[in-house]
Design a protein around this motif. Structure first.
Motif, short mmCIF file in Angstrom:
data_model
loop_
_atom_site.label_atom_id
_atom_site.label_comp_id
_atom_site.label_asym_id
_atom_site.label_seq_id
_atom_site.Cartn_x
_atom_site.Cartn_y
_atom_site.Cartn_z
N VAL A 135 48.42 21.91 88.31
CA VAL A 135 47.63 22.62 89.33
C VAL A 135 47.88 24.11 89.13
N SER A 136 47.00 24.74 88.37
CA SER A 136 47.26 26.14 88.03
C SER A 136 46.03 26.99 88.28
N GLY A 137 46.10 28.24 87.79
CA GLY A 137 44.96 29.14 87.95
C GLY A 137 43.80 28.73 87.07
N GLY A 138 44.10 28.07 85.97
CA GLY A 138 43.04 27.69 85.04
C GLY A 138 42.72 26.21 85.04
N GLU A 164 42.34 29.07 90.98
CA GLU A 164 41.18 29.96 90.89
C GLU A 164 40.52 30.08 92.27
N ALA A 165 40.43 28.95 92.98
CA ALA A 165 39.85 28.96 94.32
C ALA A 165 40.71 29.82 95.25
N GLY A 180 47.03 33.10 95.48
CA GLY A 180 47.81 32.01 96.06
C GLY A 180 48.91 32.48 97.00
N PRO A 181 49.82 33.33 96.49
CA PRO A 181 50.89 33.80 97.37
C PRO A 181 50.34 34.59 98.56
N ALA A 182 49.25 35.34 98.34
CA ALA A 182 48.67 36.15 99.43
C ALA A 182 48.08 35.25 100.51
N ILE A 183 47.39 34.18 100.10
CA ILE A 183 46.82 33.24 101.08
C ILE A 183 47.96 32.56 101.84
N GLN A 184 48.99 32.16 101.09
CA GLN A 184 50.12 31.47 101.74
C GLN A 184 50.74 32.37 102.81
N ARG A 185 50.92 33.63 102.47
CA ARG A 185 51.49 34.58 103.45
C ARG A 185 50.57 34.76 104.64
#
Ligand code: KG4
Ligand code: ZN
Length: 352
Positions: A135-138, A164-165, A180-185
């Motif tokens: 499960v990665s960016g690509g 990517e999503a 990802g980290p920004a959404i999690q925060r």
């Protein structure tokens, strides 16, 4: 007997030296994140040129760290599929040059198989047979892995990868890259039930789709007829609570899909071990909910630490599995940017 593994599939230039007992003598990852940050995503042409600048210094550095000379290398491994064409070519060209100059075997490896093998490296014990989950960016894919050299693709995303999503939704919400980290925060103060986002393709086999979910977030920000600029304007008018609620609701929708598909793959294969790799495995909610879902079923969960989850060359140690079986790649091996959808058992001439 040392293996030099190279990794240049996307935007990390990485090299590692690994011995046959899978001890890592040295590992280097040169990240290009600052280079691509300003564009909100990886720019392929910039990525390949940055690999070109970094590949030799990274190899020098890793040999220095491992305290070995090139002449002590027994083989060179390189990820040849899947990835960005220009990036893959730089790694393969470097690996070929070394293989020819040192007269040692070349082993082309599949980057996604290597991501699963990262769990073997982290666990320091056998993890096969298992369901491999990247499960990665690509990529977002599920593999049935009877052994370290047998990978059967069970399902993959038909459009965007999960990471990517995360990145695209973060960009829509005006959050930083990587998303990802920004959404999690941002999701920490949000209500995951504030918005009713779809759970695409749930209960429909083992493939994934995340582009519709991304569009649903876009329509929650602005009207369907609005263009990118108007959506961006609308996003700037969101309150911090709305951003938190959107992030939390989106994150929950992705995690629900990721967890349910993992359960479906385990049921399909009858296996009771799940090995997870890729940057999204760093997501706290994903880890928590996966653990909660697997524990009562008696499924063993192996998640590599972050340094082995994101792109690295240590996971290229999978090449030892091929070398032990006497399998190496021909000198005319090419790269194969796309995901190989067929069964990929014990092959080191991958793109042929
Ligand atoms: O494995 P990786 O380096 O991706 C590829 O190179 O393909 O992982 C990067 C991806 C990015 O899309 C990033 O947003 C996502 O992993 N990611 C996360 C988290 N940390 C990284 N996604 C969700 N939650 C996180 N905490
Ligand atoms: Zn990767």
């Amino acid at each position: 007997m040392f293996l030099l593994a190279l990794e240049t599939t996307c935007d990390e230039t990485a090299a590692a030296v690994i011995d046959p007992q899978l001890q890592v003598l040295g590992a280097v990852v040169a990240s290009q994140e600052p280079l691509h940050q300003q564009f909100g995503g990886v720019v392929p042409e910039l990525a390949s040129r940055a690999h070109m600048q970094r590949i030799l210094p990274v190899i020098d550095q890793v040999l220095h760290k491992a305290n070995i000379k090139p002449q002590q290398l027994h083989a060179v491994a390189v990820a040849v599929t899947p990835g960005l064409a220009g990036s893959l070519v730089v790694g393969l060209a470097a690996a070929k040059a070394l293989a020819v100059a040192l007269d040692i075997p070349l082993v082309g490896i599949n980057h996604l198989h290597a991501h699963v093998y990262a769990c073997r490296m982290a666990a320091r014990r056998e993890v096969f047979p298992c369901v491999g989950y990247i499960v990665s960016g690509g990529h977002t894919c599920l593999y049935h892995c009877p052994s370290a050299t047998e990978f059967e693709l069970l399902g993959a995303t038909i459009d965007d990868a999960a990471g990517e999503a995360f990145d695209k939704v973060a960009s829509m919400l005006g959050l930083s890259f990587p998303g990802g980290p920004a959404i999690q925060r941002a999701a920490e103060g949000g209500n995951p039930r504030a918005y009713r986002f779809p759970r695409p393709m749930l209960g429909q086999g083992l493939d994934f789709s995340f582009s519709g979910l991304k569009t649903a977030v876009r329509y929650a920000i602005g009207d369907p007829g609005q263009g990118i600029d108007q959506i961006a304007q609308a996003a700037r008018r969101l309150t911090p609570q709305q951003v938190a609620d959107l992030a939390a609701s989106f994150q929950q929708a992705v995690v629900d899909v990721l967890v349910q598909k993992a359960l479906a793959a385990l049921e399909h294969t009858g296996l009771n071990r799940l090995c997870v790799g890729g940057g999204v495995a760093a997501n706290r909610l994903f880890r928590e909910q996966l653990e909660q879902a697997l524990a009562p079923r008696g499924v063993e969960l192996v998640v590599a630490p972050l340094a082995l989850c994101t792109d690295n060359a240590v996971m290229g140690a999978i090449a030892w599995e091929y070398l032990r079986a006497g399998k190496t790649s021909p000198r005319d091996i090419d790269v194969s940017p796309g995901l190989l959808r067929r069964k990929e058992s014990g092959r080191t001439n991958l793109p042929a």
